[in-house]
Structures are given as structure tokens and as C-alpha cells.
Design an enzyme around this catalytic site. Sequence first.
Site, PDB file in Angstrom:
ATOM      1  N   SER A 155       8.114   3.722  -0.156  1.00 29.95           N
ATOM      2  CA  SER A 155       7.310   3.114  -0.878  1.00 29.95           C
ATOM      3  C   SER A 155       6.798   3.454  -2.073  1.00 29.95           C
ATOM      4  CB  SER A 155       5.718   3.851  -0.201  1.00 29.95           C
ATOM      5  OG  SER A 155       4.703   3.050  -0.580  1.00 29.95           O
ATOM      6  N   THR A 184       0.525  -0.841  -0.033  1.00 25.20           N
ATOM      7  CA  THR A 184      -0.470   0.214  -0.017  1.00 25.20           C
ATOM      8  C   THR A 184       1.153   0.933  -0.453  1.00 25.20           C
ATOM      9  OG1 THR A 184      -1.461   0.603   0.936  1.00 25.20           O
ATOM     10  CG2 THR A 184      -0.152  -0.479   2.304  1.00 25.20           C
ATOM     11  N   GLU A 185       0.651   2.137  -0.843  1.00 21.41           N
ATOM     12  CA  GLU A 185       1.253   2.917  -1.037  1.00 21.41           C
ATOM     13  C   GLU A 185       1.685   4.092  -0.188  1.00 21.41           C
ATOM     14  OE1 GLU A 185      -0.970   5.450  -4.268  1.00 21.41           O
ATOM     15  OE2 GLU A 185      -2.370   6.877  -2.341  1.00 21.41           O
ATOM     16  N   ASN A 186       1.198   3.905   1.169  1.00 24.21           N
ATOM     17  CA  ASN A 186       0.647   4.677   2.385  1.00 24.21           C
ATOM     18  C   ASN A 186       2.087   4.115   3.431  1.00 24.21           C
ATOM     19  OD1 ASN A 186      -1.339   2.982   2.722  1.00 24.21           O
ATOM     20  ND2 ASN A 186      -1.825   3.856   4.658  1.00 24.21           N
TER      21      ASN A 186
END
Lengths: 217, 212
Positions: B88, B46-48
Site C-alpha cells: 500500500s 485507502t492506506e490500510n
Amino acid sequence: MIVCSSPDEAVEGTADGSVVLVSGFGMAGMPVDLVDALIRQGATDLTVVSNNAGNGDTGLAALLAAGRVRKVVCSFPRQSDSWVFDGLFRAGQIELEVVPQGTLAERLRAGGAGIGAFYSPTGVGTLLAEGKETREINGREYVLEYPIRGDLALIGAHRADRMGNLVYRKTARNFGPLMATAAETVAVQVAAVVDTGDLDPEAVVTPGIYVDRVVAV
Amino acid sequence: MSLSKSALAAVVARDIPPGSYVNLGIGLPTLVAEHLDPTSGVVLHTENGMLNMGPAAEPGAEDPDLTNAGKIPVTELPGAAYFHHADSFAMMRGGHLDVCVLGAFQVSARGDLANWHTGAPDAIPAVGGAMDLAIGAKRVFVMTTMFAKDGSPKIVPECTYPLTAPACVDRIYTDVATLQVTGAGLEVLELHDIEYATLADRLELPLKDARQ
């Protein structure tokens, strides 16, 4: 490094027109108490750099609603709960610079690392590369991106020690470690300030060299 | 019947190789997670700032410090790792993700993707991580309905919405057909309750029938 007694002390001296970096992805990692203190402190005409442009009515959204922000630099302003920003933007009362999320992160990293600029493949051939210098490197096209630095960074972390070493919690880490490197004054709110020596040095994410002020909230 | 959202998600999940590192975009692609075999070794990014993200948190067990890219409370699986945003997105831009699955407003015959901005005068542009994913993942899957609510196709000769990235899409999964983007145009890999001739007629672009 100062351990402040209140969020208000942590944002003292913020000048009008400052560039303020605000950590958080949505509300995870959002330093709500520091942003509230900045509203009380009164600085205005601010440029805010943050991933989003406020959620609900607290934190960054409250700063926007108070009319203190001239410009937002972010990757994703439009969300189901971004009504404060949406209203200001549609009324022409706030400027917006949209930056791809990874470019936002890397521009902050470059700002903190003394990099003059960098070439990224993200955004090539899109509206967000218009007017920017491009260059072909090894057969691929890249766009030149410049660093971002702030006058003030407001960061939400999990715990600090008295030297300003920081650890974060889960996905609330997000932009905190980057923004901590990229501002003249770095203010951090944490759940607890522990004694020096009580954080595992192997687990420290942001070393205290980057941090100026911490406050437990 | 064309595929339901859930059935379409199952088709996408079927084509994700075991052991892949995968990012699922906000919205429809999130449903793919429900159809991945837990024994497949697929790791969700997940990008976060997390790898080995687990399912959505149960009501009452939400942790505000643990969310996905859509800010929905999620969980961590054994072997999860957290990292900051520059790391990320290095995983995306640096080509470390095997597959990403993205939604779309439009995809062109050469694989141009438009999924972030309608370009309408009153629209508030919001790009998030879409551009980084589109240029960074080794394979870009698009998951969408073939036709917009007004019946117009989303697979078009040229995108009219602002691009997310040019020539980035590898495969397009829709409720009526799966299409492969090739240097020579679009190949139809499978159809779901639509005649080939009907699809070819409605899409207004050259197709090649590559069904097995």
C-alpha cells in the site's frame, strides 16, 4: 508448525523484555484473543510494535492498561478511542516512538527479508528524520531507516491450514503478512484451521514457512 | 458566503482528472468522494490496503474487516483489490498515486505542509500515512479552511508547526480561494465571495492574480 489448542498455548514462553509485533489497523486484524492470552501469560517490560496504540479497552489497549508495556512503536497513537494510551503517555508511564506508517511497514518488511537498512524519502526535512543519516541519491534526499524484528509476532488472519499457510480477509490483512516474516516466534489466530490442501495455493498470502503456531478462536 | 464543506469538496472533485488513482486523507478530504462522478473512473486508494474502495457501509451492513483509513466501515466496488501495508505504501512512495487530498494546519508559500503535529508540549504526535502521502503522490492537494478559528491564516510565509514534508503541496483548496503553488510563489486561481485585495491583505505574503 503447531496447531495450538488455546491462545494461551500459542503465547507460551514469552520472556519479559520481549519485542512483540501486533498486527491490526485499529481493530481490523487485531489478534485480541492472543493479546488477552499474553496478559494472562504475564510477560512484562514489553516493547510493542503496532500501527496504533490500542483502541477502546480490549486487545492492545488491555495489554497497555495491565502495565505490561514499556514502549510503543507505532504510526498513529492518538485516536478518539485511545484513552488508555493517552493516559499512560501523559503520566509519563510509557515511551513512544512515532514512525511514518509506510516506514513502519517497510522496516518490518526489511526485518523479515534480511535487509540491513534502506533509504526512504519519507520524513526527510521533518522531526522524524532528526539525528538520522541522510544521503542524496540521483538528486533526491533520503533518510536511512533500520529494520524492525520482534521476538514474538501476534497476528490476526482469516484461515490457516495445518502447515501454517494463511489467508486474510479484506482490510484486516494490513500488517499481518509483514509481521509474519519478522519475528522469532510467529503466533496466529484464525477463525478456522482447515485441512492441508483445503486452501487454494494461488490464494495463500503468508506461506507456512513463516508461521510457528496457529490457534482457531 | 464562503464555500461550505460540501461545496469545497465539490470544487476539489471537479479538478480530479477522470481515471485517476486517488487517496483522500482522514477528515475533510473524505467528503470529496461524495462529489466524484461514478462514471469518471476515479479509483480510491485507502492506506490500510485497498483499491477501489466504495462508500461508507449502510447501518447494519458494516463489516469490521473492511474499513477506511479513519477506521470507518466502508464497502468494496467491483474491481477492488486488497494488499498488505508494504504494498500500500509502495503505491504512495513509488509515485503510483495520481492525486492525494490532505488536510492541513498550515501550508507555506513554497508548499511546505504541516498537518500532523502541533508541537505543543502535551500533544501526542501521530503521523499515520501523512508523510508518505505528501512525498509520494504525483500531485498533492490540500483542502482546508483559509483561516483558523482565531482568524489567523493557515497559508503562511513559513510554517510554525512541525513539517509533514517540505515543498510538497501543488494546490491549496480553501473555502475562500484556490491557490496554485509555483516556484515563484502562490497564484490565486479562483475566489469565493472575498475580494482579491482583502485576501491579499489578510495573508501577509505575496500573491499573484491568475484568475481566468
